[in-house]
Design a protein around this motif. Structure first.
Motif, short mmCIF file in Angstrom:
data_model
loop_
_atom_site.label_atom_id
_atom_site.label_comp_id
_atom_site.label_asym_id
_atom_site.label_seq_id
_atom_site.Cartn_x
_atom_site.Cartn_y
_atom_site.Cartn_z
N SER A 72 4.32 2.57 9.07
CA SER A 72 2.97 2.32 9.68
C SER A 72 1.74 2.78 8.46
O SER A 72 1.02 1.92 8.34
CB SER A 72 2.54 2.99 11.00
OG SER A 72 3.60 2.68 11.93
N LEU A 73 2.11 4.10 8.02
CA LEU A 73 1.00 4.53 7.05
C LEU A 73 0.86 3.58 5.88
O LEU A 73 -0.17 3.30 5.39
CB LEU A 73 1.16 5.97 6.81
CG LEU A 73 0.98 6.89 7.92
CD1 LEU A 73 1.50 8.35 7.49
CD2 LEU A 73 -0.45 6.91 8.59
N ALA A 74 2.10 3.41 5.42
CA ALA A 74 2.08 2.52 3.92
C ALA A 74 1.60 1.28 4.17
O ALA A 74 0.75 0.65 3.24
CB ALA A 74 3.72 2.54 3.52
N ILE A 75 1.90 0.49 5.33
CA ILE A 75 1.50 -0.73 5.54
C ILE A 75 -0.15 -0.89 5.86
O ILE A 75 -1.04 -1.51 5.37
CB ILE A 75 2.01 -1.61 6.80
CG1 ILE A 75 3.45 -1.73 6.56
CG2 ILE A 75 1.03 -2.75 7.17
CD1 ILE A 75 3.75 -2.72 5.42
N SER A 76 -0.59 0.32 6.29
CA SER A 76 -2.09 0.56 6.54
C SER A 76 -3.04 0.50 5.20
O SER A 76 -3.73 -0.16 4.81
CB SER A 76 -2.48 1.76 7.37
OG SER A 76 -2.37 2.90 6.44
N GLY A 83 -7.68 -6.17 2.08
CA GLY A 83 -9.22 -6.35 2.69
C GLY A 83 -9.93 -6.05 1.72
O GLY A 83 -11.05 -6.96 1.61
N LEU A 84 -9.89 -5.32 0.60
CA LEU A 84 -10.84 -4.87 -0.32
C LEU A 84 -10.92 -6.25 -1.25
O LEU A 84 -12.03 -6.59 -1.89
CB LEU A 84 -10.41 -3.78 -1.41
CG LEU A 84 -10.69 -2.36 -0.71
CD1 LEU A 84 -10.05 -1.45 -1.79
CD2 LEU A 84 -12.24 -2.12 -0.67
N THR A 85 -10.02 -6.87 -1.39
CA THR A 85 -10.13 -8.17 -2.34
C THR A 85 -10.57 -9.44 -1.76
O THR A 85 -10.87 -10.45 -2.38
CB THR A 85 -8.64 -8.28 -2.93
OG1 THR A 85 -7.75 -8.84 -1.60
CG2 THR A 85 -7.92 -7.22 -3.51
N LEU A 86 -10.89 -9.59 -0.48
CA LEU A 86 -11.52 -10.71 0.34
C LEU A 86 -12.96 -10.49 0.19
O LEU A 86 -13.75 -9.85 0.80
CB LEU A 86 -11.00 -10.47 1.68
CG LEU A 86 -11.53 -11.98 2.52
CD1 LEU A 86 -10.87 -13.17 1.68
CD2 LEU A 86 -11.23 -11.81 3.93
N LYS A 87 -13.63 -11.31 -0.81
CA LYS A 87 -14.85 -11.26 -1.10
C LYS A 87 -15.60 -12.53 -0.32
O LYS A 87 -15.03 -13.67 -0.23
CB LYS A 87 -15.44 -11.59 -2.62
CG LYS A 87 -14.39 -10.65 -3.59
CD LYS A 87 -15.09 -9.32 -3.38
CE LYS A 87 -14.63 -8.27 -4.10
NZ LYS A 87 -15.04 -6.86 -3.99
N ALA A 256 -8.46 -1.78 12.12
CA ALA A 256 -9.55 -1.14 11.67
C ALA A 256 -9.42 -0.76 10.06
O ALA A 256 -10.57 -1.00 9.45
CB ALA A 256 -9.39 0.16 12.28
N VAL A 257 -8.38 -0.49 9.70
CA VAL A 257 -8.25 -0.67 8.18
C VAL A 257 -8.28 -1.90 7.51
O VAL A 257 -9.02 -2.09 6.39
CB VAL A 257 -6.81 0.08 7.46
CG1 VAL A 257 -6.76 1.47 8.27
CG2 VAL A 257 -5.77 -0.83 8.01
N VAL A 258 -7.98 -2.99 7.96
CA VAL A 258 -8.21 -4.38 7.44
C VAL A 258 -9.67 -4.72 7.54
O VAL A 258 -10.29 -4.86 6.43
CB VAL A 258 -7.67 -5.32 8.34
CG1 VAL A 258 -7.96 -6.91 7.78
CG2 VAL A 258 -5.98 -5.38 8.01
#
Length: 605
Positions: A72-76, A83-87, A256-258
């Motif tokens: 779970s933590l690794a996938i997050s 998500g950072l790469t989606l501009k 939330a993290v996405v």
């Protein structure tokens, strides 16, 4: 301790093998995991796995639910990086074909895959559509290595590249939402209360994601976080947001993290590249560990679930029916030719995000007793492994069969986007030659783009350019910067990739004094360095054309240009409109009547 160290070592070896042989890393990672996991039971003396991820009372790495917690933590962290790469500007700027591919194409896979899984394996609708949501995702980590050595037109490689980049976080988000809907259904049986609970998960996940992203953004902007702690604070923030959101609404952490990654990635954060580099390195390590563990955690019984004709039928429908339907619907009236659509239909490998989330959701659903949950991980792994193997082994051959394989790479890459570079790039573009300018000067890049030129802001000392599949049709390299060492480095590093048909650079001031290098190593002239070129273009920003009648006439014109300090020969255009780069004092071209000599500077002929 041996097992833990072995996982890390094997994972990094798998990554190196993937880099060396230019294959997606997920392939050797899963194969290693299967070998030390379920397949090892066939050759071990006591019938046990060499690597047992879950403690079974006698052996295992993770007791109880600890494997689930680690996954779970690794996938997050992996989804945050995605998500950072989606501009936002990238989503808005992509062509309509790509936009339709990540919407209409995904919808076709989602609906068709869900219906197929339901009727072929008799799975309930919830599990069937979770499976189809998971196989929407084609990731850049698998597309890149497959396409890197296939010379394609930019339009084709761009569609596949941007589909992989954009669908990665979007597909993950869809899969998370489907899973959360299934999760609330466990307690509410998909009633009105279930929809309310689902809405609560979405609202809390989105709210905490947005709030945390802006909190982190302003902390970075106002230098509240010291530079040396930046990366570890971001890592801690991701884990904190995941856990906090999960406490407020169970299963909202991934959403939330996405959202956090998407919001932060679209803010103007100077340190974003540094954060991305750190997250990419961390993701590589986590992925290496994760997929060996997850593949090893599969049991022989799970693999035998797939040893049936229904598996082959489902794979065939997903790859040979749904993918082409999605591509052809999405690219209708797009300008892509039939053979290009066929190739895009053939190449659709599923990647790391699909397999990682499938394993996580499979574990979760089996823990709560969802019927059919045991099929999720094996089925998705089958699609991932099958598509990666199929595309890695046949994409190059299929490109040749359908006629999208470029026989000649005639594109030109120019290192440096100065006035001189922009002037000759504009001329080449007008003559139907693909030109790409590379510079780390944002002002130079913006000026090039205003002229309608293709320009990339990048650092040639990084490996990003080597990974860009949109540059597969480049065959000529021109190093036109004011830095002597930079030009020499560019020639040395990029010639095997981008300079296969010719690599040239500007001579240095010292080389001018020494009479220049061999003609094949010089660019245009042995008499003019970058400073002289820039001054000539500043005073005479003109591209001139002279019709050549014979070989002697061509040599005579070159001699006249050589005597004129304000002019430099650039190209020769043959009668087929093909443009050839003139290297310093190279008169070896076979001249035909009607050829055109192109030079820059003062018009005097």
């Amino acid at each position: 301790m041996l097992e833990l160290a072995g996982i890390v070592i094997l994972g990094i070896i798998a990554q190196w093998v993937a880099w060396k042989f230019k294959i997606p890393a997920i392939l050797p990672l899963i194969l290693i995991g299967l070998f030390v996991g379920p397949l090892s039971t066939l050759i071990s003396n006591d019938g046990t796995k060499w690597l047992e991820p879950v403690w079974n009372g006698e052996e295992g790495l993770f007791p109880g639910e600890k494997l689930f917690n680690f996954v779970s933590l690794a996938i997050s962290i992996i989804l945050f990086e995605g998500g950072l790469t989606l501009k936002k500007e990238e989503v808005l700027n992509v062509g309509p074909a790509i936009g339709k591919l990540i919407t209409i194409g995904s919808l076709v896979t989602f609906i068709g895959g869900g219906i197929s899984a339901h009727y072929i394996f008799n799975l309930n609708w919830a599990i069937s559509f979770l499976f189809s949501a998971l196989i929407i995702v084609t990731g850049p980590t698998v597309i890149g290595p497959i396409l890197r050595n296939i010379p394609l037109k930019k339009d084709v490689s761009a569609v596949l590249k941007w589909e992989g980049i954009l669908i990665d976080p979007i597909g993950a988000l869809v899969a998370v939402l489907v899973f959360e809907f299934i999760s609330v259904g466990q307690g509410y049986e998909y009633t009105k209360d279930a929809l309310i609970e689902f809405g609560k998960i979405v609202i809390i996940g989105v709210s905490i994601g947005f709030t945390s992203a802006y909190a982190l953004y302003y902390s970075i902007k106002f230098k509240i976080i010291p530079h040396y702690l930046l990366n570890v604070v971001v890592l801690a923030s991701v884990l904190a947001v995941f856990v906090l959101s999960d406490l407020f609404a169970h299963e909202s952490g991934l959403l939330a993290v996405v959202i956090m990654g998407m919001v932060l990635g679209n803010r103007k954060v100077n340190e974003l590249k540094e954060i991305l580099y750190f997250k990419e390195s961390l993701s590589i390590l986590l992925i290496s560990i994760l997929f060996i563990l997850l593949a090893a955690n599969i049991n022989m019984e799970d693999m035998l679930l797939l040893y049936r004709w229904e598996t082959a039928l489902l794979f065939a429908i997903v790859v040979f029916v749904l993918r082409p339907i999605g591509v052809f619907l999405s690219t209708a009236n797009s300008g892509l030719k039939l053979n290009e659509k066929l190739f895009i239909s053939w190449v659709g490998p599923r990647g790391i995000v699909a397999a990682g989330i499938a394993s996580l959701f499979g574990l979760k659903l089996m823990m709560i007793g969802e019927p059919g949950a045991e099929y999720i991980t094996p089925l998705v792994f089958m699609i991932v492994m099958g598509t990666v193997l199929l595309n890695a082994t046949t994409a190059r051959l299929f490109a040749k069969i359908v006629g999208v394989f470029l026989k000649s790479s005639d594109g030109i890459i120019i290192i440096g986007a100065s006035n001189f570079s922009r002037l000759i790039a504009s001329y080449l573009k007008k003559n139907n030659r693909r030109v790409v300018l590379i510079d780390n000067n944002e002002d130079h890049i913006n000026k090039a783009k205003l002229l309608g030129l293709e320009a990339i802001e990048g650092n040639i000392y990084s490996d990003e350019l080597l990974e860009d599949v949109e540059l597969n049709d480049i065959g000529y390299l021109l190093a036109l910067t004011g830095g002597v060492a930079l030009n020499e480095y560019a020639i040395e590093k990029f010639t095997p990739i981008f300079g296969t048909k010719g690599a040239f650079r500007v001579v240095s001031a010292d080389e001018m004094k020494e009479g220049g290098l061999k003609p094949s190593k010089n660019l245009f002239t042995h008499k003019d360095d970058f400073l002289n070129l820039s001054e000539i273009v500043r005073d005479f920003p003109l591209i001139n054309e002279v019709v050549v009648n014979s070989q002697d006439h061509y040599k005579k014109i070159l001699e006249e240009i050589d005597k004129e300090p304000q002019a430099i020969p650039l190209f020769l255009k043959d009668n087929n409109e093909e443009i050839h780069i003139i290297s310093s004092l190279d008169t070896s071209f076979k001249i035909e009547k009607g050829n055109i000599l192109i030079y820059v500077g003062k018009t005097f002929i």
